[in-house]
Each structure stands twice: as C-alpha cells, then as structure tokens.
Design an enzyme around this catalytic site. Structure first.
Site, PDB file in Angstrom:
ATOM      1  N   HIS A   1      53.554  49.498 -10.552  1.00 13.82           N
ATOM      2  CA  HIS A   1      52.094  49.680 -10.883  1.00 13.82           C
ATOM      3  C   HIS A   1      51.576  49.732  -9.614  1.00 13.82           C
ATOM      4  O   HIS A   1      52.052  49.615  -8.519  1.00 13.82           O
ATOM      5  CB  HIS A   1      51.724  48.547 -11.621  1.00 13.82           C
ATOM      6  CG  HIS A   1      51.373  47.251 -11.051  1.00 13.82           C
ATOM      7  ND1 HIS A   1      50.361  46.282 -11.307  1.00 13.82           N
ATOM      8  CD2 HIS A   1      52.117  46.599  -9.931  1.00 13.82           C
ATOM      9  CE1 HIS A   1      50.613  45.191 -10.566  1.00 13.82           C
ATOM     10  NE2 HIS A   1      51.577  45.392  -9.697  1.00 13.82           N
TER      11      HIS A   1
ATOM     12  N   CYS B   1      48.731  45.201  -3.103  1.00 12.14           N
ATOM     13  CA  CYS B   1      48.899  45.739  -4.484  1.00 12.14           C
ATOM     14  C   CYS B   1      47.975  46.839  -4.718  1.00 12.14           C
ATOM     15  O   CYS B   1      48.454  47.501  -5.670  1.00 12.14           O
ATOM     16  CB  CYS B   1      48.231  44.584  -5.586  1.00 12.14           C
ATOM     17  SG  CYS B   1      49.188  43.002  -5.186  1.00 12.14           S
TER      18      CYS B   1
ATOM     19  N   HIS C   1      54.065  50.065  -6.005  1.00  8.90           N
ATOM     20  CA  HIS C   1      55.280  48.960  -5.725  1.00  8.90           C
ATOM     21  C   HIS C   1      55.516  48.559  -7.167  1.00  8.90           C
ATOM     22  O   HIS C   1      55.074  49.066  -8.329  1.00  8.90           O
ATOM     23  CB  HIS C   1      54.498  47.922  -4.970  1.00  8.90           C
ATOM     24  CG  HIS C   1      53.574  47.161  -5.552  1.00  8.90           C
ATOM     25  ND1 HIS C   1      52.223  47.553  -5.740  1.00  8.90           N
ATOM     26  CD2 HIS C   1      53.770  45.813  -6.236  1.00  8.90           C
ATOM     27  CE1 HIS C   1      51.764  46.534  -6.563  1.00  8.90           C
ATOM     28  NE2 HIS C   1      52.557  45.409  -6.639  1.00  8.90           N
TER      29      HIS C   1
ATOM     30  N   HIS D   1      57.992  45.510 -10.018  1.00  5.96           N
ATOM     31  CA  HIS D   1      58.456  44.225 -10.236  1.00  5.96           C
ATOM     32  C   HIS D   1      59.546  43.978 -11.279  1.00  5.96           C
ATOM     33  O   HIS D   1      59.606  44.983 -12.137  1.00  5.96           O
ATOM     34  CB  HIS D   1      57.077  43.407 -10.650  1.00  5.96           C
ATOM     35  CG  HIS D   1      55.862  43.112  -9.687  1.00  5.96           C
ATOM     36  ND1 HIS D   1      56.097  42.412  -8.753  1.00  5.96           N
ATOM     37  CD2 HIS D   1      54.825  43.494  -9.658  1.00  5.96           C
ATOM     38  CE1 HIS D   1      55.262  42.336  -7.804  1.00  5.96           C
ATOM     39  NE2 HIS D   1      54.085  43.144  -8.599  1.00  5.96           N
TER      40      HIS D   1
ATOM     41  N   ASP E   1      59.446  49.557 -19.575  1.00  2.00           N
ATOM     42  CA  ASP E   1      60.822  49.477 -18.788  1.00  2.00           C
ATOM     43  C   ASP E   1      61.235  50.800 -18.127  1.00  2.00           C
ATOM     44  O   ASP E   1      61.236  51.899 -18.657  1.00  2.00           O
ATOM     45  CB  ASP E   1      62.058  48.998 -19.689  1.00  2.00           C
ATOM     46  CG  ASP E   1      63.339  48.773 -18.605  1.00  2.00           C
ATOM     47  OD1 ASP E   1      62.956  48.127 -17.572  1.00  2.00           O
ATOM     48  OD2 ASP E   1      64.259  49.030 -19.009  1.00  2.00           O
ATOM     49  N   HIS E   2      61.203  50.727 -16.703  1.00  2.00           N
ATOM     50  CA  HIS E   2      61.602  51.856 -15.885  1.00  2.00           C
ATOM     51  C   HIS E   2      60.414  52.716 -15.851  1.00  2.00           C
ATOM     52  O   HIS E   2      60.606  53.911 -15.617  1.00  2.00           O
ATOM     53  CB  HIS E   2      62.722  52.577 -16.004  1.00  2.00           C
ATOM     54  CG  HIS E   2      63.883  51.618 -15.611  1.00  2.00           C
ATOM     55  ND1 HIS E   2      64.477  50.369 -16.305  1.00  2.00           N
ATOM     56  CD2 HIS E   2      64.705  51.769 -14.460  1.00  2.00           C
ATOM     57  CE1 HIS E   2      65.238  49.811 -15.346  1.00  2.00           C
ATOM     58  NE2 HIS E   2      65.506  50.696 -14.478  1.00  2.00           N
TER      59      HIS E   2
ATOM     60  N   GLU F   1      55.118  37.977 -13.188  1.00  2.00           N
ATOM     61  CA  GLU F   1      55.075  39.429 -12.452  1.00  2.00           C
ATOM     62  C   GLU F   1      55.907  39.010 -11.238  1.00  2.00           C
ATOM     63  O   GLU F   1      56.717  39.845 -10.834  1.00  2.00           O
ATOM     64  CB  GLU F   1      53.699  39.598 -11.854  1.00  2.00           C
ATOM     65  CG  GLU F   1      53.498  40.830 -10.894  1.00  2.00           C
ATOM     66  CD  GLU F   1      52.333  40.869 -10.260  1.00  2.00           C
ATOM     67  OE1 GLU F   1      51.594  41.785 -10.669  1.00  2.00           O
ATOM     68  OE2 GLU F   1      51.721  39.822  -9.446  1.00  2.00           O
TER      69      GLU F   1
END
Lengths: 137, 137, 137, 137, 137, 137
Positions: free
Chosen positions: D14, D33, D39, D41, D79-80, D126
């Site tokens: 994100h 961020c 980047h 998480h 996811d991913h 997060e």
C-alpha cells in the site's frame, strides 16, 4: 469512532515494598517482589486512543505523533531506570503495575487530547503473563 | 542424536559497569545499561541437551528432570534477584548477557551430564531483540 | 477501576460430538473436531478481574492469589486431562470452547469475589487463531 | 452473550498519499508511508462476533463458517494485492489502517448477520506495534 | 566463542518475477508473489555475530554498534521501500528471500569484521511461517 | 548453501505410556503425560531444507512445494488425530516428541530430496516451552 493502538517498551528495575512494613511483612505481602536489591522487567506498553478518522488523512491521529508523546512523556522517563527512585511521576507511590498504569494515563491524557483524539486505554504488561488495563475512571 | 530444549524464565535487575571506570566512562561504554540505580529484564532461558532417545521411554532426557535442574541450579538463584549483588555464580563478573550465559552453562553442564545426556546450548534472551548463545567452547 | 489479567495454560484432549448424532452427522457439523479418537490443544487462559487498587498495597488483587485460584479451580482439573471424560464442571456439556469458557467463569466467580475483586472476563484460546471471551452475562 | 474471534492474515502493498498533495506535502504528512514505489505489510486480521451459543452445537457460530466468510469477502481480495490499486472495496479511499478496518467491517457485517451471529469488532494489525479496532459505530 | 544476535525489522514491497517470462509463466512459477502491482511484508531480520567476550566489557560486540551497522547498511535502505526498484544492493537480482538474505550478508560482513567480531548468520523472516538462513558459504 | 524453513501446525491427542508397565509405573515415569484418557497439544512443526538457490528463480526450493510435501506427508496424517492410535508412521512407537520428530524426518527426507534440495532439520514444538530438533543422524 475508531480505536488505534501503539506499542512501545521499556526495561526498568523496581521493588514492591512499604517503608512502614518490616522486611518480614514486606516479604509476606509482596513476596519475591519485595527483594531489597531490586529486580526488573521488560515492560510492554500499549496505548489506545479513539476518535473519528480525519477525512483528509484517514488518520484518527498520526501514529508518529502518538509514538512521540509516549516516548517523551513516558518511555524516556522509565527506560533503563529504577521506578521507585528515578521516575518523577511515580514519586511517593508504590511501584505496582496498577499504580504505574494509572500514572502513565495521567502523563498521556492531556497531550493526547491536544491532538483532537481522546485517550482510551493504557495497557501495561509487566511480564507476558501479567498485565493491567486502565480506562481513566 | 536428538536435541531437546526447555524454556524457563526469570526476572532480574542488573547493571553494566566497571568499578575502575568513572561514571562518565561507564556511561560512554555501557550507555543506559550503566545506570547506577539498576534496571532489569524478563530473561528467557532456553537450554538444549542432546543424546540418543532411550528405547524404553522415547526420551533423550525427561524434560521434568531438565526443568528441575534449571530451576535448582539457575532460576531459583536469579529470579527476582540482582545479578550483580546476589548471584553466587556471577560474583566478581561483569553482568553482561554473554558472561551470564557462560556462567549458566557451568551451572548446568555437570548435572545434565549425570543424567546421561549432554549439554548442547545455552540461549539467553535479555530482550525480545537481543540474545546470546553459548555452546561450551 | 483497574483491570488486571493473569495468563495460565493447560494441555487437554477433547472431542466435539453429540451422542444423539450419527458419526456422519457429527462429521458434517463438527468437522475434524468430531474425531472419535480425540485430539487436543495447548489452551491459553486469560482471566481478568477488576477493582480499585488497595491504597496500602497498590494491588487490585494479589496476582499470586489470582494464580492460585486459577490453578486450584481450573488448571489442575483440566491440565493433561480429557475435557469430555474427566472434568467435573464440564460433565454433560458439549466440549466447545464457548461452553468451556462459561464453565470456567462459574468456577472462578465466587472465589474471586471473596477476595473483594470482581471477575470481569474469561478469555480462552483454543489455538493461536481461535479464541472466546465471556463477561458473565 | 459470548464473543468468539478468528484470526486470518494477508500480505499486501500500500501507500499513504493524496493525489491533490505535492510529493513534499505527502512526505510531510504521511512520512515514509508515502513512498511512491509502495511498501507493504503482513497484516493480521482478528474478527470478533457475538451471540448466544446454540444449545445443540455449543457454538455461537461455526468458526469454519466465520473463516470462510473472512476468506471470501476479505482475505482473497487483499492477499498479495495492492490495497490502493486492486481492492474493489477500497476504491477511492485513502489506504490507512483506519479506513481499511472500516471497509472490512462493511464487507463482513451482512454475511455474519445472516448466520444469526452479530459482528462485534474488526481488529487489524498493520505491524506488531500498530493496530486499529472498529466496533461499527 | 559466543554468539550474539540482534533483531531489527523493516516493511517493504516486492514482487517475484522475471522480465523474460510471460505473465502466465511468472504466475505459474511464482504464484501470487508475481502480482505486477506488488505486495509486501513486515520482514524481521536477525543478525548473529560471534567472537570472544572482551574481558574488560564482557561484550563480544557492543549491541549498540551492531544495531547501528544494521540500520545504516541494511534497514535504512529497505524500510518502506520497494525491494525491486529502490534498493541499490538488490539491483538486477530477483527479490527472493534467499537472494535478499545473501545480499544482506554482503552488506554486513565487512563492517562487522572491522569491529573484531565475525558475522555468523543472517536470518530473515518474510512471514512468521517462512524464513531463510545464510552462513556465508 | 542456503537454509529455508517452513512452519506448519497440527492439533493432536497423545499419551506417553508402555503397555508393559503398570499404571503406577507409567505415572512414575511419564507423569501426567501418561493419562489413559489422553491429552493433546497444538504442535508447531518447522522444517528446514538446504541447497543452492536456482539462478533462474532465486529459490532453494519453492516454499509452496515444501508446504505441500509437509501437508501431504505429515500434517494431514496428524491433524485432529490421535498420535498413538491413528498415525501409520507412528505405529508401534512411543508417542514422545523425540520419536515423532524422527518419524517426521523419515516421512519428508525422500520427497524433499526429489526436488533437488536436502532435508536439514525437523524442529517440533510440543508446547511453547518444550521442543525437539533432529538433523537426520
């Protein structure tokens, strides 16, 4: 209303005792925690604040700001310190986890409210198996 | 050859310093860990022993026995104590995690070998982010 | 009002099933948890009590006392036991985590209240990814 | 009333930024961020539902069902993936953890209520040190 | 010989793919990790060095120094970055955890050896369930 | 040479005992673990393989493949099962963690070697505080 939480840690020494108790009474009431030569912990501190997310930033409160408030008002005063001897906001208080959590609340309440958010909970782990929560009332 | 590990924990106070250093030198070398009023940790101790499983019991060593050796020889001497002042097997030594891990090895090596197993590793966490391992040589 | 929490653990076997269901129906409703040969878990139990800290000790309740109540009333009855077959306070009940948490509440409520504190929450982890909370109502 | 919780996880990329801010303003407000190259998480998602245990099954809700709802409505979509670019229920929203938790709530509320239970809390980590909770109001 | 370990973390985006593969081939080989819009992780980095404790300090190496080397040479270059696009020491390499661990080794080997200690292991967690270790050969 | 590790888990019931011992002898040798009505654990299994990363994929071994081998050969046979009664590769063996780790090694060694990588270590946690490692010799 959204709740956001930041975790910080500190390592400190403390002792549970009353000066008006004999050593025997301290040992009876406080057990091994009354050891006159101190012992210590890796404390973990979770601070939760609540509020509406700012429509412009999506933040209840910038976590960088919350972290700074925690470091300036709490962590820098406790980390690698003796809770009984060196922490101004614990002066004259028994160094129980309960009292420490309440004192941390009072350190944080005003600077958090100045950001527009509201302090919701102070959760303090003394060990992985013992922790305390305080909600301000 | 199989390796089995038991984890125990203790809470203790300590201080890193040398009596032959000035306060300034201690602060420069040992940082916040030199605080004269002590600080402390929730130490986590992992002890690994190795051997062949006994065909009759399936055990390299009864973990109850390993736990008892750890409690008697190490944990009871360290838990809620001051590493610098109160721990016989650390007398005269700098209370670094490295030195503590080596001293714990020497506390455990012989009683473990009397069970027929062999001490393999002492792993000591000072904090979640710092740990030391010692394999006896 | 302050909330303090103590964590204890126990290892137990259980099975989810109804005697009035066929094996097929048990499998359909309870999945792998209905295995007639049992399975088991490392349960983690968090018990939270609330109260005002005693001005003399700084304690809502001595955590040693809370730990003893948990051991005597809950852990000793469950640890290394079969929840369906051997636990008096679960007799005749389905061994779901929900039912187990409620039954643990009833084991703890009175002995906690005798200390002057008040039971607030029973939180029971069946696995790291599944847990249940009960607040008494 | 009993509360049961299921934990699932997802890995996603994100970026926190506003298209109507300059790069400098984004950096000032959102810090690291705001990195235009993204980047990511390892998010941990805890979903809590509440209800009365069914006397026949001992379940507030079958955790298999809760897990399936979470996978179908939330995890498979995140996811991913890139939260800013690829997640339908986040389209046009700032990808803050606060906004993501609220959006996850709206993904889950109805399918949970169709089971007879009631969504109570969405808790989203997060990182290990930052998390958000949303209770629907 | 004693082994000391320091843990640091970073959050980064990455993608597993080869430019000379079609999208279909990338998906077949690298699965969801090939998503062209990136995904990311909370990486945990454990660096172990070995040596003899200095008799004067009790330290194999000051952990403050090890932490600084890790931050300067690795963490600052990876945290909140895109591993494929922005990390000089990963340029032209596939962003697998294996390749990243080896590249981190080469970032650390020399500055660690200048302190008199020796780099022993780089252990890199991509998720709680997947990690890689590299010992330099 | 690089080492990669995958973690999977299973929940199972077991009992430590010898049929040729009396109940008293079983209790004396195996303690609470000898309970005839079983108990159980949330086992965590870490499998480490080693090899050179493939220059084309950057992988020692695709972790999806390693996970599938673990699921097919180990987890599906153990999860929600009784180790003493239902697991073919444990038939006739004492259900100690040591014996289980060795048996898991033999389940995994050949399918891992067929991928071109080499099985390095089976690490099996019975509880958070007790674990076993086996390296194949």
């Amino acid at each position: 209303m959204i709740y956001i939480t930041r975790k910080e840690h500190f390592n400190a020494a403390h002792r549970l005792f009353r000066a008006d108790y004999s050593d025997e009474k301290n040992l009876e009431v406080f057990g091994k925690c009354s050891n006159p030569n101190w012992h210590g912990h890796n404390y973990e501190l979770f601070v939760t604040v609540k509020g509406e997310p700012d429509p412009e930033t999506g933040f209840v409160m910038n976590l960088r700001t919350l972290s700074e408030i925690m470091l300036n008002r709490v962590i820098d005063k406790l980390d690698h310190k003796n809770v009984n001897l060196e922490v101004d906001f614990m002066a004259g208080k028994l160094a129980s986890t309960e009292n420490l959590a309440v004192a941390i609340w009072h350190q944080l309440e005003e600077p958090v409210s100045q950001t527009g958010a509201k302090l919701h909970c102070v959760k303090l782990f003394e060990t992985e198996r013992n922790f305390v929560e305080y909600y301000g009332t």
